[in-house]
Design a protein around this motif. Structure first.
Motif, mmCIF file in Angstrom:
data_model
loop_
_atom_site.group_PDB
_atom_site.id
_atom_site.type_symbol
_atom_site.label_atom_id
_atom_site.label_comp_id
_atom_site.label_asym_id
_atom_site.label_seq_id
_atom_site.Cartn_x
_atom_site.Cartn_y
_atom_site.Cartn_z
ATOM 1 N N GLN A 84 7.992 -2.686 -0.561
ATOM 2 C CA GLN A 84 7.781 -1.736 -1.654
ATOM 3 C C GLN A 84 6.409 -1.071 -1.533
ATOM 4 N N TRP A 85 5.388 -1.865 -1.247
ATOM 5 C CA TRP A 85 4.040 -1.316 -1.068
ATOM 6 C C TRP A 85 4.036 -0.334 0.102
ATOM 7 N N ASN A 86 4.562 -0.764 1.251
ATOM 8 C CA ASN A 86 4.454 0.067 2.455
ATOM 9 C C ASN A 86 5.319 1.319 2.403
ATOM 10 N N GLU A 87 6.372 1.293 1.617
ATOM 11 C CA GLU A 87 7.160 2.508 1.446
ATOM 12 C C GLU A 87 6.305 3.603 0.807
ATOM 13 N N GLU A 98 -2.257 -0.132 3.932
ATOM 14 C CA GLU A 98 -0.984 -0.856 3.971
ATOM 15 C C GLU A 98 -1.149 -2.276 3.449
ATOM 16 N N TRP A 99 -0.035 -2.830 3.045
ATOM 17 C CA TRP A 99 0.015 -4.166 2.432
ATOM 18 C C TRP A 99 -0.612 -5.220 3.325
ATOM 19 N N GLU A 100 -0.310 -5.173 4.619
ATOM 20 C CA GLU A 100 -0.794 -6.205 5.536
ATOM 21 C C GLU A 100 -2.317 -6.254 5.594
ATOM 22 N N TYR A 101 -2.946 -5.077 5.504
ATOM 23 C CA TYR A 101 -4.404 -5.050 5.614
ATOM 24 C C TYR A 101 -5.051 -5.642 4.359
ATOM 25 N N ILE A 157 2.922 -8.469 -4.555
ATOM 26 C CA ILE A 157 3.735 -7.253 -4.535
ATOM 27 C C ILE A 157 4.573 -7.277 -3.263
ATOM 28 N N ARG A 158 5.810 -6.874 -3.344
ATOM 29 C CA ARG A 158 6.683 -6.947 -2.171
ATOM 30 C C ARG A 158 6.189 -6.009 -1.081
#
Length: 422
Positions: free
Chosen positions: A68-71, A81-84, A64-65
């Motif tokens: 887009q996830w973090n927005e 968040e995506w990074e985690y 998933i981009r």
């Protein structure tokens, strides 16, 4: 169900079937390329008054981009968040081998993500923290596979931060219902016995009545948080205690200072990779102390190194040292005025070092930065006498299959009727 071939904006055709979802009598469409349904790529369309909602399942967060996830996670906890999630999955700390198979549910409207539910397929229920061992107990007692199901959680992170992420401007109630319908469909079509949502975020309490509406059993537990009650400096925090307790806290801090021990908060962005590697070593050391060597630690070195690579902007360290030598460290995450204590370890057992490194100095740090909340992590009765407060935390369970529902309901009714032990 009638089947026909239709053409989309792509040159290839897809096989489509129309039916009724059984919940809101709304039409949905199952799509698959070449007439073969793949459960990893299947998409669902919900047709309502607005533009249709399209669902897709992703087998890795990294597919998933990030933007887009973090927005959608802009107001969520840092661990959403995506990074985690990528750090957990790409390090191998979370994997099918560990009993977590990612199946993240993403809802699109007009080709833009409007909601994300991070989900995992689970074939076990061990150490899920939130249900107090209930699912594992039911599985062992009955021999039925209650452990086989979908879990909405932040793996190995027992913090009340989980939520269905959604875009600002979307009706959250509509989103919640749509996501829960899709989870129902996944559970029923794949033969899952349960859907479990653990450590629901404080910022997503409006999901609770919807979960109840969709047949979830809500478990209420206790958790501890520290709240900044308008403190401007650390002495304001101290004055919130009665004289005896205030004197004890000051003495604990003085004992540390008199040994020449310094405690500093270091921003994760300013910390070298070696700090994250040291934190893993201390995490491992603490694990062996409490869990022994027979069970492999949940997290690995690659996870902590991934925090340095992509999550250091959310990280900070509380470091105790003497004469330039580290004695202990604690790792924190922070975002939007909230700070979360995650891991701690020490090289020497020194009285009050844990309290100073994990509580007092981080509280001072939080006050100076006007943070509103500190989450010290799961467990620990010693937190309450140091100014932390008990708050409710919620976990939600749903059973699938009539026989399994009836048996679970019967057992749970008997447990409720049993008088508490003296």
């Amino acid at each position: 169900m009638g089947l026909k071939t239709i053409a989309l904006d792509h040159p290839e055709s897809v096989l489509a079937g129309y039916g009724w979802d059984g919940f809101a009598h709304s039409r949905y469409v199952f799509l698959c390329r070449g007439g073969v349904v793949s459960r990893d790529t299947i998409r669902f369309f919900y047709t309502g008054k607005k533009m249709p909602i399209q669902f897709e399942i992703f087998s890795r967060a990294k597919h998933i981009r990030r933007e887009q996830w973090n927005e959608l996670a802009s107001s969520a906890s840092p661990m959403m968040e995506w990074e985690y999630f990528c750090a957990l999955e790409e390090s191998g700390s979370v994997s099918g081998e560990k009993g977590y198979v990612p199946m993240h549910l993403v809802a699109y409207r007009d080709n833009r993500p409007v909601a994300i539910a991070p989900l995992y397929e689970r074939d076990r229920a061990w150490v899920e923290f939130g249900d107090g061992g209930l699912i594992e107990f039911l599985t062992e007692l009955t021999g039925l596979p209650y452990h086989f199901g979908i879990v909405g959680t932040i793996p190995f992170t027992p913090v009340p931060g989980y939520q269905f992420l959604h875009r600002d401007g979307e009706d959250p109630m509509e989103i919640y219902r749509l996501m829960l319908r899709q989870i129902d469909d996944l559970c029923e079509s794949r033969g899952f016995s349960t859907s479990r949502i653990y450590f629901l975020s404080r910022h997503s309490q409006d999901l609770l009545p919807i979960l109840h509406e969709y047949g979830y059993m809500v478990l209420k537990g206790a958790y501890t948080l520290w709240f900044n009650r308008g403190y401007k400096e650390f002495d304001d925090y101290l004055t919130s205690f009665r004289s005896g307790r205030r004197t004890k806290i000051k003495r604990e801090m003085r004992v540390i200072r008199e040994q020449g021990i310094h405690i500093d908060m270091i921003e994760g962005a300013d910390a070298p990779m070696s700090y994250y590697q040291d934190m893993f070593g201390l995490y491992e050391r603490t694990w062996v102390k409490h869990m022994g060597t027979g069970i492999t630690p949940f997290l690995n070195r690659s996870f902590f190194e991934a925090l340095y690579e992509s999550f250091r902007h959310r990280s900070s360290f509380s470091i105790a040292s003497k004469d330039g030598e580290k004695l202990g460290m604690a790792l924190f995450y922070s975002k939007a005025g909230e700070i979360y204590g995650r891991y701690w370890g020490c090289y020497q057992e020194i009285p009050f070092l844990h309290f100073s490194t994990c509580y007092y100095h981080p509280i001072d740090y939080a006050i100076k930065r006007d943070f509103s909340i500190m989450d010290p992590g799961f467990g620990g009765e010693h937190k309450l006498i140091r100014g932390y407060e008990t708050v409710p935390v919620y976990h939600c369970l749903k059973f699938y299959g009539e026989r399994k529902k009836q048996i679970a309901a019967s057992i749970l009714d008997r447990l409720r009727e049993r008088p508490p032990r003296a």
